[in-house]
Every structure is written in C-alpha cells, then in structure tokens.
Design an enzyme around this catalytic site. Structure first.
Site, PDB file in Angstrom:
ATOM      1  N   LYS A  88       8.569   2.687   0.501  1.00  0.00           N
ATOM      2  CA  LYS A  88       8.134   3.752   1.418  1.00  0.00           C
ATOM      3  C   LYS A  88       8.460   3.397   2.874  1.00  0.00           C
ATOM      4  O   LYS A  88       8.735   4.295   3.684  1.00  0.00           O
ATOM      5  CB  LYS A  88       6.637   4.005   1.262  1.00  0.00           C
ATOM      6  CG  LYS A  88       6.259   4.676  -0.050  1.00  0.00           C
ATOM      7  CD  LYS A  88       6.853   6.065  -0.195  1.00  0.00           C
ATOM      8  CE  LYS A  88       6.277   6.783  -1.403  1.00  0.00           C
ATOM      9  NZ  LYS A  88       6.840   8.137  -1.584  1.00  0.00           N
ATOM     10  N   TYR A 117      -0.462  -1.514  -4.577  1.00  0.00           N
ATOM     11  CA  TYR A 117       0.642  -0.609  -4.260  1.00  0.00           C
ATOM     12  C   TYR A 117       1.981  -1.321  -4.438  1.00  0.00           C
ATOM     13  O   TYR A 117       2.996  -0.691  -4.740  1.00  0.00           O
ATOM     14  CB  TYR A 117       0.482  -0.067  -2.838  1.00  0.00           C
ATOM     15  CG  TYR A 117       1.282   1.182  -2.584  1.00  0.00           C
ATOM     16  CD1 TYR A 117       1.094   2.323  -3.350  1.00  0.00           C
ATOM     17  CD2 TYR A 117       2.223   1.230  -1.560  1.00  0.00           C
ATOM     18  CE1 TYR A 117       1.822   3.480  -3.114  1.00  0.00           C
ATOM     19  CE2 TYR A 117       2.953   2.380  -1.300  1.00  0.00           C
ATOM     20  CZ  TYR A 117       2.750   3.503  -2.091  1.00  0.00           C
ATOM     21  OH  TYR A 117       3.479   4.646  -1.852  1.00  0.00           O
TER      22      TYR A 117
END
Length: 257
Positions: free
Chosen positions: A165, A158
C-alpha cells in the site's frame, strides 16, 4: 443551481465490487446517487452472482470480467469502454491480493514470487489502468484507488500489504504529477478498518476493528457509505483543483500515535 457533488452524465468504471458490503459497492452507490453512468467488473464467474445484484440495484449499464492476472483481460475491458462510451470520466481501483502464506507471515519472510504478485495486483494494476484510461479521458478525469494506514505505520497482522500500500500511495502521487497536464487527477482514499470480505483475510481483524473504534477521536468506525461520499466528491468537478492526495476517511484515527 446544480449541487456541488454532481456526477450527472459522467461515465465511471468501478473495479473491485465483491459483494454489497465491499468498499467498491459503497462507492458505486454514491456515484449512482450523484447521477453517474456506471460500468463495473467482477473477478470471475464464481464471483459474478455476488456482483450482479449490486449492479442491478444501482443501474450499472454493463458488467465485464476483470482479473488483472489474466493476460489481455484488462486491455479488453478498456476496449469495451471505448466501444460502448467513447470515453471515460472517472475510475475506481479497489482491488488487492497477496498469497495467504505471504500475508500471514513476517514481511522479511515473504517470498519473492508472493511479494511480486501482491505488488502486481494491488499496485501496478493501478498504473496499468491509468495508462489505459489516459487516452479515454480527453476532457480530463479522476483516478481513485483505495489504501490503508498500514502503509505508514506498522499494523499488527497487516504484514506484506503495508509495503504494497505504501507503493500504491507513491504511485498515486506520480500518476497525479504525470497526468496532471492532461487534466487527469489521482487520489488514494484511506479508510479506517471496515468489515469487508477482503479484510477477513487479515489475521485477528476483529481486534483491529475494536482498537479503531476505541482510539478514533470520533469514537466510531467508518462505513462503506462514508468512503463512497468522499469518492463521489473527488470524482466531481467540485474537486477539480485537488489532486495527488492520500485522503483518510477514518474518524480521525490517523491523528493518534
């Protein structure tokens, strides 16, 4: 008696539909099913043919281009909202981007330009939308964005999107606090991994899907319809006293170490 999740007459702007399989499409379908009036965006002319069928099927009232990297385009979108509707009741921000070379490398190796671009598109654009939506939400409203549990824990592959995020989630809390006095609520919805076009850019994403299905307490993956149901609830008056939350929709995966 009206159903609790009733969006009849509410005007909603959906930003981020890429195709019928995208999270934004699942949310738009739930909004429409609950009676909302909708407008939606497409990234550019290349993307438009994939968005138009979704918009037509759901009865979206109008479509507009929205590339937050293009100067003035986001402002023009909200001008259209004002001219066409005179106000706005809810908004969904479901966009994210990071340059491939930065996304696929280590976070410590990410370039300053790549990091800044990922933050601008994926996080700061939500703040810009909140600022532009505020004067249109004269009777209050709801601002929604989409996050992922890679913000809290290190998720292999990720990479750069984890810090981005995390920033988006923090921004959501500040938006909720600052716009709360105006009756405007803000939430970040955190779905488990879903096989969308955007997710395909993450390395070895199939392994992430398999791991999620194997470790989630409910033993299943979530769907865009699952996310849409939560989004519709949050946008409705039934959730009028809930704000500033990061809500997992992941079959319980966030519980597991």
């Amino acid at each position: 008696m009206k159903p609790l999740v009733d969006l009849s007459g509410k005007r909603g702007l959906v930003i981020g539909i890429a195709n019928e399989h995208s999270i934004a499409a699942g949310c738009a379908e739930a909004f429409a099913h609950c009676g909302a009036r909708l407008a939606a965006t497409y990234l550019n002319e290349k993307a438009k043919p994939f968005v138009e069928p979704v918009a037509t099927r759901l009865g979206v009232e109008w479509l507009a281009p929205c590339d937050v990297r293009e100067p003035g385009q986001l402002e023009e979108l909200f001008t259209q909202v004002h001219e066409r509707w005179g106000g706005l009741d809810f908004l969904l921000h479901s966009i994210a981007f990071a340059p491939k070379e930065d996304l696929h490398g280590r976070v410590v190796d990410s370039s300053a330009d790549g990091f800044a671009l990922a933050m601008d598109v994926s996080c700061h654009s939500f703040l810009r939308m909140a600022r532009l939506a505020e004067p249109l939400m004269t009777d209050g409203g709801c601002l929604l964005c989409v996050t992922f549990y890679g913000s809290e824990r290190v998720v292999e592959h990720y990479n750069l999107m984890g810090p981005v995020k995390a920033a988006l989630e923090s921004a959501t809390r500040y938006v909720a606090a600052e716009l709360g006095p105006m009756g405007i609520r803000a939430h970040a919805i955190s779905p488990g991994p879903i096989a969308t076009r955007a997710a395909s850019g993450i390395g070895r994403f199939d392994e992430l899907l398999d791991r999620a299905a194997a470790t989630a307490p409910q033993g299943t993956l979530v769907s865009i319809e699952d996310v849409g149901a939560v989004a519709a609830f949050l946008a409705s008056d039934a959730a009028r006293r809930i704000t500033g939350t990061i809500i997992p929709v992941d079959a319980g995966q966030h519980l597991m170490a």
